[in-house]
Design a protein around this motif. Structure first.
Motif, PDB file in Angstrom:
ATOM      1  N   LEU A  47       0.919  -1.113  -0.026  1.00  0.00           N
ATOM      2  CA  LEU A  47      -0.216  -0.143  -0.116  1.00  0.00           C
ATOM      3  C   LEU A  47       0.869   1.349  -0.080  1.00  0.00           C
ATOM      4  O   LEU A  47       1.465   1.586   0.965  1.00  0.00           O
ATOM      5  N   VAL A  48       0.786   1.980  -1.053  1.00  0.00           N
ATOM      6  CA  VAL A  48       1.751   3.143  -1.118  1.00  0.00           C
ATOM      7  C   VAL A  48       1.020   4.673  -1.209  1.00  0.00           C
ATOM      8  O   VAL A  48       1.717   5.574  -1.173  1.00  0.00           O
ATOM      9  N   GLY A  49      -0.216   4.387  -0.998  1.00  0.00           N
ATOM     10  CA  GLY A  49      -0.990   5.715  -0.901  1.00  0.00           C
ATOM     11  C   GLY A  49      -2.426   5.458  -0.653  1.00  0.00           C
ATOM     12  O   GLY A  49      -3.078   4.572  -1.019  1.00  0.00           O
ATOM     13  N   ALA A  50      -2.865   6.534   0.115  1.00  0.00           N
ATOM     14  CA  ALA A  50      -4.232   6.308   0.587  1.00  0.00           C
ATOM     15  C   ALA A  50      -4.972   7.785   0.233  1.00  0.00           C
ATOM     16  O   ALA A  50      -4.413   8.492   0.506  1.00  0.00           O
ATOM     17  N   ALA A  51      -6.369   7.821   0.419  1.00  0.00           N
ATOM     18  CA  ALA A  51      -7.091   9.001   0.275  1.00  0.00           C
ATOM     19  C   ALA A  51      -8.732   8.909   0.511  1.00  0.00           C
ATOM     20  O   ALA A  51      -9.186   7.934  -0.085  1.00  0.00           O
ATOM     21  N   VAL A  52      -9.172   9.861   1.128  1.00  0.00           N
ATOM     22  CA  VAL A  52     -10.515   9.867   1.456  1.00  0.00           C
ATOM     23  C   VAL A  52     -11.165  11.236   1.156  1.00  0.00           C
ATOM     24  O   VAL A  52     -10.459  12.017   1.268  1.00  0.00           O
ATOM     25  N   LYS A  53     -12.531  11.015   0.641  1.00  0.00           N
ATOM     26  CA  LYS A  53     -13.074  12.257   0.312  1.00  0.00           C
ATOM     27  C   LYS A  53     -13.616  13.011   1.448  1.00  0.00           C
ATOM     28  O   LYS A  53     -13.998  14.370   1.190  1.00  0.00           O
TER      29      LYS A  53
END
Length: 123
Positions: A47-53
């Protein structure tokens, strides 16, 4: 090194070091969540990146998170894993969308969990 990624019974061409994304709608907060994964040389998923709105129950941005283009974005500090197991309840607001070169919807209907993993012996 070329290889592939299995998502349930679907095979996707994916080279070692190549990235793919998983995106879905959070079941409680009804906000988009996106993760960027990379296939490592030893056939694991990192897992190299995560994002949430948005933020809310179970959706807090990780350490170092920042707001960019309508998303809270951060880089998780987690070790690679051999596979991902995605629930397929058919009762969540969206399917999982997996995008590499192309995108596919998985887990939209009730069924067995879907495993995402590098292909065995792929090189």
């Amino acid at each position: 090194m070329t290889g592939c990624l299995m998502a349930g019974a679907t095979m996707l061409a994916l080279a070692s070091g190549e990235q793919f994304t998983l995106e879905w709608t959070h079941s409680v907060e009804r906000q988009a969540w996106r993760e960027t994964w990379e296939v490592t040389q030893d056939h694991r998923l990192h897992l190299v990146g995560a994002a949430v709105k948005g933020s809310g129950a179970g959706m807090e941005p990780g350490p170092g998170g920042y707001f960019q283009d309508g998303w809270w974005v951060w880089t998780p500090d987690l070790p690679p894993v051999p596979s991902l197991v995605l629930a397929a309840s058919g009762k969540t607001p969206s399917a999982w969308t997996l995008c590499a070169a192309d995108c596919l919807q998985i887990g939209a209907t009730s069924g067995a969990p879907v495993t995402v993993a590098p292909c065995a012996g792929a090189d």
